[in-house]
Every structure is written in C-alpha cells, then in structure tokens.
Scaffold this motif. Structure first.
Motif, short mmCIF file in Angstrom:
data_model
loop_
_atom_site.label_atom_id
_atom_site.label_comp_id
_atom_site.label_asym_id
_atom_site.label_seq_id
_atom_site.Cartn_x
_atom_site.Cartn_y
_atom_site.Cartn_z
N UNK A 1 -6.14 -0.43 17.16
CA UNK A 1 -5.65 0.93 17.03
C UNK A 1 -4.58 1.06 15.95
N UNK A 2 -3.59 0.14 15.96
CA UNK A 2 -2.48 0.27 15.02
C UNK A 2 -2.86 -0.09 13.59
N UNK A 3 -3.59 -1.20 13.43
CA UNK A 3 -3.89 -1.69 12.08
C UNK A 3 -5.15 -1.06 11.50
N UNK A 4 -6.24 -1.03 12.27
CA UNK A 4 -7.54 -0.65 11.71
C UNK A 4 -7.94 0.79 12.03
N UNK A 5 -7.09 1.50 12.73
CA UNK A 5 -7.36 2.92 12.99
C UNK A 5 -6.21 3.78 12.45
N UNK A 6 -5.05 3.68 13.09
CA UNK A 6 -3.91 4.51 12.69
C UNK A 6 -3.54 4.30 11.24
N UNK A 7 -3.43 3.06 10.81
CA UNK A 7 -3.03 2.74 9.45
C UNK A 7 -4.00 3.34 8.43
N UNK A 8 -5.28 2.99 8.54
CA UNK A 8 -6.24 3.38 7.51
C UNK A 8 -6.60 4.86 7.55
N UNK A 9 -6.74 5.43 8.74
CA UNK A 9 -7.04 6.86 8.81
C UNK A 9 -5.91 7.69 8.22
N UNK A 10 -4.67 7.31 8.52
CA UNK A 10 -3.53 8.06 8.00
C UNK A 10 -3.47 7.99 6.48
N UNK A 11 -3.73 6.81 5.93
CA UNK A 11 -3.67 6.65 4.47
C UNK A 11 -4.81 7.42 3.80
N UNK A 12 -6.03 7.31 4.35
CA UNK A 12 -7.16 8.04 3.76
C UNK A 12 -6.89 9.55 3.80
N UNK A 13 -6.35 10.04 4.93
CA UNK A 13 -6.07 11.47 5.04
C UNK A 13 -4.94 11.89 4.11
N UNK A 14 -3.97 10.99 3.90
CA UNK A 14 -2.84 11.31 3.02
C UNK A 14 -3.33 11.60 1.60
N UNK A 15 -4.42 10.91 1.18
CA UNK A 15 -4.92 11.10 -0.17
C UNK A 15 -5.62 12.45 -0.35
N UNK A 16 -5.76 13.21 0.73
CA UNK A 16 -6.24 14.59 0.59
C UNK A 16 -5.12 15.49 0.09
N UNK A 17 -3.88 15.06 0.27
CA UNK A 17 -2.72 15.90 -0.05
C UNK A 17 -1.99 15.42 -1.30
N UNK A 18 -1.93 14.12 -1.50
CA UNK A 18 -1.23 13.56 -2.67
C UNK A 18 -2.11 12.48 -3.29
N UNK A 19 -1.79 12.07 -4.50
CA UNK A 19 -2.61 11.09 -5.21
C UNK A 19 -2.46 9.71 -4.58
N UNK A 20 -3.44 8.85 -4.86
CA UNK A 20 -3.40 7.48 -4.35
C UNK A 20 -2.20 6.72 -4.91
N UNK A 21 -1.76 7.08 -6.12
CA UNK A 21 -0.58 6.43 -6.70
C UNK A 21 0.67 6.72 -5.89
N UNK A 22 0.83 7.98 -5.47
CA UNK A 22 1.99 8.34 -4.64
C UNK A 22 1.88 7.66 -3.28
N UNK A 23 0.68 7.64 -2.69
CA UNK A 23 0.48 6.97 -1.41
C UNK A 23 0.85 5.50 -1.50
N UNK A 24 0.40 4.84 -2.57
CA UNK A 24 0.68 3.41 -2.74
C UNK A 24 2.16 3.12 -2.88
N UNK A 25 2.87 3.98 -3.62
CA UNK A 25 4.30 3.73 -3.81
C UNK A 25 5.09 4.00 -2.54
N UNK A 26 4.69 4.99 -1.75
CA UNK A 26 5.35 5.24 -0.47
C UNK A 26 5.06 4.08 0.49
N UNK A 27 3.81 3.63 0.52
CA UNK A 27 3.43 2.54 1.42
C UNK A 27 4.13 1.24 1.06
N UNK A 28 4.56 1.12 -0.19
CA UNK A 28 5.29 -0.08 -0.61
C UNK A 28 6.58 -0.27 0.16
N UNK A 29 7.06 0.78 0.80
CA UNK A 29 8.29 0.69 1.61
C UNK A 29 8.03 0.00 2.94
#
Length: 320
Positions: free
Chosen positions: A91-119
């Motif tokens: 649930x935490x790694x293979x569901x919550x993590x990936x679904x949230x990131x894929x959905x985030x790219x509907x709102x912002x670019x993958x570059x912004x997602x990657x830099x935020x996730x770097x935190x």
C-alpha cells in the motif's frame, strides 16, 4: 547472532565482509534507471488512465518478482505477520507512492515532481532517527542542508520554465508530498528487524502483488473498467517499468537501504532529477542555465559530504 545497533550517521554500516563496491554499484544502477524512467512514462500517457498503468506495471512486476524468488529458492511463504507486512508495504510503496506521483503529473511537470520528490531524504532521515534510532551526525545534517538548497534551486528553475496556475502547483506538490511520505514510510518499515527476517524477494513479490490489487481497486473506482492501449510502445514501456524500474531496482534498492540506512539510500532521489536533466540534454536539447548548474553542484556536493564515512570506525551490526 545478536545484532548490535549502529546509531551514527543515519546508517547501518556494512560489516568487514561487505565492500563499498557492493553498495556503490547497486546504488548507481537503480539511480540511473529511475533517472531514465521519465522518458518511458511519457509513453504511458494518453489513452490509459494513470491508475490502470500503475496497476499493469505492478501486476507484471509481481509475477516477475515471484518467478525470481522461486529461481533463487527463496520461500514465498511468509506467514500471517509476513503477509500483513507485505500488504502494508504494497500500500505505501507500490500504491500510495506511485499513484500520487502519477496523479501529480496531471497538475505539474515531471521535472517539478522529481525535484520535490528529491526531498525524500528529509522524512527518511527523521523516520530513521525515530523508528530505527539512526541519529544523523552534524556532517550528515549540514551536507543534507546544502543538498536541499541545491534541490530548491532546481525546483525554482522548473517553476520558472513551466509556469502554472497556483492551484495546479499546490495540488501537484501536495500529491508529490503524499507519494514521498508513502515511500519514506515503506523504506523505514522494511528496514526494521522484525521485517528483515522475512525473505526479501518473497516479501517484495507479495508486496507488489498486494500493491497491484489495491491499485486495481482504486483504478476501477476512479476511472471505471480497465482501458488498454494497443500500441506496442505502450506495452514495451510497461515491461521496462515493471522489469527494470521495479523488479531490478527494488531488488537492489532495499538491500542497500538495509546496509546504509534509509537516510543515505534516499539520496538516490536527489540524483534522479539531475540524471533526468542529463537525459533531456541528450534527447530533447535541454539547455542548462546558471541556476540549474549551481543547483546540481550544490546537490551533488551536499550528497558527497553527507555520504562520507566517519573516521571513527564504529562497529557494524552483525547479521541477524
């Protein structure tokens, strides 16, 4: 053999029988692969909703990981506690993590997602301190601060290059933070002694299977019945993301987390946007600016400082 807990530098340092090469080579491999996935994920966008793409990815990955576990003669029987742990990690790694990131790219670019996730290194360090008693040293803390400043500069560049509505930015960053939190929880939990006793490949196989099942339920609830894309490029992308960016990478990543701790292992997320920018330079004529160069150098310099070994030679944990 009784394990000794190492409390320094946010790490579980490898013993004398484990060379630096056994950590560095896997680290380079899974970081490079994760840095390249942005190219492949682009082939997944369009016809198939992201939730179903994540479901297909981890369905294939679960089958492949179970096959790998059987080939290695690792047991797939985990017992009640092991299966509960697998469901939690799924649930935490293979569901919550990936679904949230894929959905985030509907709102912002993958570059912004990657830099935020770097935190990711921040919650990984704090949770590792709280749950694994890996207290970071001043060097690790200061090095991480420098790396975070570099990440912030990369983030500022991405926001400038790809402006968006403030609500879209807030939604995208919020979803990315949710995904990052899921990854941090999974990284720390799977490194706990009571979870480490289960065979890793069997645990990963059931975690991916549980994640795929939960992903499928969410996908059906949010988007309706499964949607398929007939393009070969789409399914080749699914295979790459499942076999290389999931089975291979997590087979290498979790052992590294267990050897050096979740805080240091999370530095792979710091390198991912830099590697992605390198691929973009080669394939999309990406142009570096003074801000991105400075940000990348600070991120790399901070990581190098934080990852340096102490001279004190603190005892390593024995094998459980």
């Amino acid at each position: 053999m009784k394990a000794r807990r190492h409390l320094d530098h946010g790490e579980l340092r490898a013993g004398p029988h484990v060379s630096m090469r056994e950590v560095a080579i896997p680290f380079i491999i899974f970081t490079a692969i994760w840095g390249s996935t942005w190219i492949v994920i682009r082939t997944q966008l369009g016809t198939v909703p992201p939730q179903w793409s994540v479901t297909y990815r981890f369905t294939v990955a679960a089958i492949a990981m179970a096959s790998l576990a059987l080939w290695r003669e690792d047991s797939l029987w985990l017992g009640r506690k092991g299966f509960l742990a697998a469901v939690f990690l799924g649930f935490t790694q293979f569901c919550l993590n990936f679904n949230a990131v894929y959905l985030a790219e509907r709102h912002i670019t993958s570059g912004v997602v990657a830099t935020v996730f770097a935190l990711l290194l921040i919650p990984a360090s704090l949770m590792g301190w709280a749950l694994l008693h890996h207290r970071p040293t001043r060097r690790f803390a200061w090095g991480s601060l420098v790396a975070v400043i570099g990440i912030a500069m990369l983030f500022l560049h991405e926001i400038r290059e790809h402006p968006a509505d403030s609500r879209q930015i807030a939604a995208g960053i919020g979803l990315t933070l949710v995904g990052m939190l899921g990854a941090a929880i999974a990284n720390v939990v799977q490194a706990r002694p009571e979870i480490r006793k289960f065979p890793l490949f069997g645990l990963l196989a059931w975690s991916m299977a549980a994640g795929a099942l939960i992903d499928g339920v969410i996908a059906f609830a949010m988007t309706g019945p499964p949607v398929f894309d007939p393009r070969p490029a789409y399914w080749l992308g699914v295979l790459y993301l499942a076999l290389f960016a999931s089975v291979l990478t997590f087979s290498l990543y979790y052992p590294v987390v267990r050897k050096i701790g979740p805080a240091k292992a999370s530095y792979s997320s710091v390198l991912v946007p830099i590697i992605a920018m390198g691929f973009s330079t080669a394939f999309e004529d990406y142009h570096w600016t003074g801000l991105t160069i400075a940000g990348a150098l600070l991120a790399l310099g901070g990581m190098a400082a934080a990852m340096r070994k102490d001279r004190s030679g603190v005892a390593a944990p024995d094998a459980a």
